[in-house]
Design a protein around this motif. Sequence first.
Motif, mmCIF file in Angstrom:
data_model
loop_
_atom_site.group_PDB
_atom_site.id
_atom_site.type_symbol
_atom_site.label_atom_id
_atom_site.label_comp_id
_atom_site.label_asym_id
_atom_site.label_seq_id
_atom_site.Cartn_x
_atom_site.Cartn_y
_atom_site.Cartn_z
ATOM 1 N N TYR A 28 0.821 -1.218 0.000
ATOM 2 C CA TYR A 28 0.000 0.000 0.000
ATOM 3 C C TYR A 28 0.851 1.263 0.000
ATOM 4 O O TYR A 28 0.653 2.164 -0.808
ATOM 5 C CB TYR A 28 -0.923 -0.005 1.216
ATOM 6 N N GLU A 29 1.793 1.334 0.918
ATOM 7 C CA GLU A 29 2.559 2.572 1.110
ATOM 8 C C GLU A 29 3.349 2.956 -0.130
ATOM 9 O O GLU A 29 3.488 4.136 -0.440
ATOM 10 C CB GLU A 29 3.507 2.436 2.310
ATOM 11 N N ALA A 30 3.878 1.979 -0.853
ATOM 12 C CA ALA A 30 4.744 2.271 -2.004
ATOM 13 C C ALA A 30 3.959 2.592 -3.279
ATOM 14 O O ALA A 30 4.564 2.950 -4.281
ATOM 15 C CB ALA A 30 5.679 1.090 -2.251
ATOM 16 N N CYS A 31 2.643 2.475 -3.247
ATOM 17 C CA CYS A 31 1.820 2.810 -4.424
ATOM 18 C C CYS A 31 1.406 4.276 -4.360
ATOM 19 O O CYS A 31 0.717 4.680 -3.431
ATOM 20 C CB CYS A 31 0.555 1.955 -4.464
ATOM 21 N N SER A 32 1.805 5.032 -5.361
ATOM 22 C CA SER A 32 1.368 6.426 -5.414
ATOM 23 C C SER A 32 0.093 6.515 -6.251
ATOM 24 O O SER A 32 -0.247 5.598 -6.997
ATOM 25 C CB SER A 32 2.455 7.296 -6.047
ATOM 26 N N THR A 33 -0.590 7.636 -6.153
ATOM 27 C CA THR A 33 -1.773 7.859 -6.982
ATOM 28 C C THR A 33 -1.382 7.858 -8.452
ATOM 29 O O THR A 33 -2.112 7.324 -9.291
ATOM 30 C CB THR A 33 -2.452 9.190 -6.589
ATOM 31 N N ASP A 34 -0.215 8.421 -8.781
ATOM 32 C CA ASP A 34 0.259 8.415 -10.173
ATOM 33 C C ASP A 34 0.460 6.986 -10.673
ATOM 34 O O ASP A 34 0.094 6.659 -11.808
ATOM 35 C CB ASP A 34 1.560 9.204 -10.314
ATOM 36 N N ASP A 35 1.037 6.128 -9.820
ATOM 37 C CA ASP A 35 1.221 4.719 -10.186
ATOM 38 C C ASP A 35 -0.132 4.066 -10.468
ATOM 39 O O ASP A 35 -0.284 3.309 -11.432
ATOM 40 C CB ASP A 35 1.907 3.941 -9.064
ATOM 41 N N LEU A 36 -1.116 4.350 -9.610
ATOM 42 C CA LEU A 36 -2.449 3.766 -9.778
ATOM 43 C C LEU A 36 -3.110 4.269 -11.059
ATOM 44 O O LEU A 36 -3.779 3.508 -11.757
ATOM 45 C CB LEU A 36 -3.319 4.061 -8.560
ATOM 46 N N CYS A 37 -2.919 5.534 -11.369
ATOM 47 C CA CYS A 37 -3.488 6.082 -12.613
ATOM 48 C C CYS A 37 -2.870 5.393 -13.830
ATOM 49 O O CYS A 37 -3.587 5.001 -14.761
ATOM 50 C CB CYS A 37 -3.270 7.591 -12.690
ATOM 51 N N LYS A 38 -1.553 5.227 -13.817
ATOM 52 C CA LYS A 38 -0.886 4.534 -14.932
ATOM 53 C C LYS A 38 -1.368 3.099 -15.045
ATOM 54 O O LYS A 38 -1.645 2.601 -16.141
ATOM 55 C CB LYS A 38 0.638 4.542 -14.727
ATOM 56 N N GLN A 39 -1.453 2.417 -13.919
ATOM 57 C CA GLN A 39 -1.833 1.000 -13.909
ATOM 58 C C GLN A 39 -3.277 0.789 -14.353
ATOM 59 O O GLN A 39 -3.573 -0.166 -15.057
ATOM 60 C CB GLN A 39 -1.627 0.421 -12.491
ATOM 61 N N THR A 40 -4.170 1.662 -13.917
ATOM 62 C CA THR A 40 -5.595 1.476 -14.204
ATOM 63 C C THR A 40 -6.038 2.142 -15.495
ATOM 64 O O THR A 40 -7.104 1.829 -16.026
ATOM 65 C CB THR A 40 -6.466 2.036 -13.064
ATOM 66 N N GLY A 41 -5.228 3.094 -15.980
ATOM 67 C CA GLY A 41 -5.618 3.838 -17.174
ATOM 68 C C GLY A 41 -6.583 4.977 -16.898
ATOM 69 O O GLY A 41 -7.090 5.618 -17.810
ATOM 70 N N LEU A 42 -6.842 5.261 -15.625
ATOM 71 C CA LEU A 42 -7.743 6.352 -15.246
ATOM 72 C C LEU A 42 -6.956 7.612 -14.927
ATOM 73 O O LEU A 42 -5.836 7.540 -14.416
ATOM 74 C CB LEU A 42 -8.556 5.977 -14.010
ATOM 75 N N GLY A 43 -7.557 8.742 -15.202
ATOM 76 C CA GLY A 43 -6.986 10.002 -14.749
ATOM 77 C C GLY A 43 -7.221 10.162 -13.256
ATOM 78 O O GLY A 43 -8.083 9.498 -12.673
ATOM 79 N N ARG A 44 -6.471 11.050 -12.669
ATOM 80 C CA ARG A 44 -6.584 11.282 -11.226
ATOM 81 C C ARG A 44 -8.025 11.642 -10.826
ATOM 82 O O ARG A 44 -8.562 11.107 -9.859
ATOM 83 C CB ARG A 44 -5.621 12.397 -10.817
ATOM 84 N N GLY A 45 -8.665 12.534 -11.596
ATOM 85 C CA GLY A 45 -10.039 12.939 -11.288
ATOM 86 C C GLY A 45 -11.009 11.779 -11.368
ATOM 87 O O GLY A 45 -11.867 11.606 -10.492
ATOM 88 N N SER A 46 -10.874 10.955 -12.405
ATOM 89 C CA SER A 46 -11.759 9.792 -12.553
ATOM 90 C C SER A 46 -11.557 8.803 -11.417
ATOM 91 O O SER A 46 -12.519 8.230 -10.898
ATOM 92 C CB SER A 46 -11.503 9.085 -13.883
ATOM 93 N N LEU A 47 -10.305 8.613 -11.045
ATOM 94 C CA LEU A 47 -9.993 7.681 -9.952
ATOM 95 C C LEU A 47 -10.638 8.153 -8.644
ATOM 96 O O LEU A 47 -11.297 7.371 -7.948
ATOM 97 C CB LEU A 47 -8.474 7.572 -9.793
ATOM 98 N N TYR A 48 -10.477 9.428 -8.338
ATOM 99 C CA TYR A 48 -11.049 9.956 -7.101
ATOM 100 C C TYR A 48 -12.569 10.032 -7.155
ATOM 101 O O TYR A 48 -13.247 9.789 -6.154
ATOM 102 C CB TYR A 48 -10.438 11.316 -6.752
ATOM 103 N N ASN A 49 -13.132 10.371 -8.333
ATOM 104 C CA ASN A 49 -14.591 10.406 -8.461
ATOM 105 C C ASN A 49 -15.196 9.023 -8.259
ATOM 106 O O ASN A 49 -16.260 8.880 -7.664
ATOM 107 C CB ASN A 49 -15.015 10.945 -9.829
ATOM 108 N N ALA A 50 -14.528 8.007 -8.762
ATOM 109 C CA ALA A 50 -15.065 6.649 -8.686
ATOM 110 C C ALA A 50 -14.833 6.006 -7.326
ATOM 111 O O ALA A 50 -15.706 5.303 -6.810
ATOM 112 C CB ALA A 50 -14.447 5.787 -9.781
#
Length: 195
Positions: A28-50
Amino acid sequence: MSKSGRPREFKDTAVIDAAMELFWENGYEACSTDDLCKQTGLGRGSLYNAYGSKHELYEQALLRYHEIGIQAQIEILQRQGPIKDRLRALLDWAIQEDFSNENRRGCLLINAAMERAQRDPVVERLFTRHVDLLERTLHLAIETAQMSGEISRTHQASDLVHLFLSNYYGLRVLNAAQNRERAVQIAKATLEIVF
């Protein structure tokens, strides 16, 4: 629709599975939001909205992992046939799961519990739920096997369940750093002790 009523423009399970893979690789700690966006293909806004937050997505990933894993383990224990074969199949399943990835990531829920359970009630709750479900299924299987004479009544069913569970989870932790041959030996010894 999401819980808050916003429409979703992507497949939930695909996003959760992608996030699960990243959390599994890095914790958990080593995953950044940017990493999650790259991995999931979602933008930061979409990730947080969902999902609201990184932690809420983490919870969804752990829940999905729990549901898939516990179903597989319970199905093995509820099969027809001798209890020894079912317990062996469960140990074999764990070894296969733990050694199927070259990085030997181990069990995501065990990893999460070791990383965060002391300070994250969500992780503690999901891990406890997972273990409780496995424990109840094991208890029923072992108790039934004792009634049919497959397993001696020398020990209480609950004692055998606790012994098996401690070996099972200990094996899964050790599998991150031991070779497959040793894992197989531990599984064999575990069965010999129970029977």
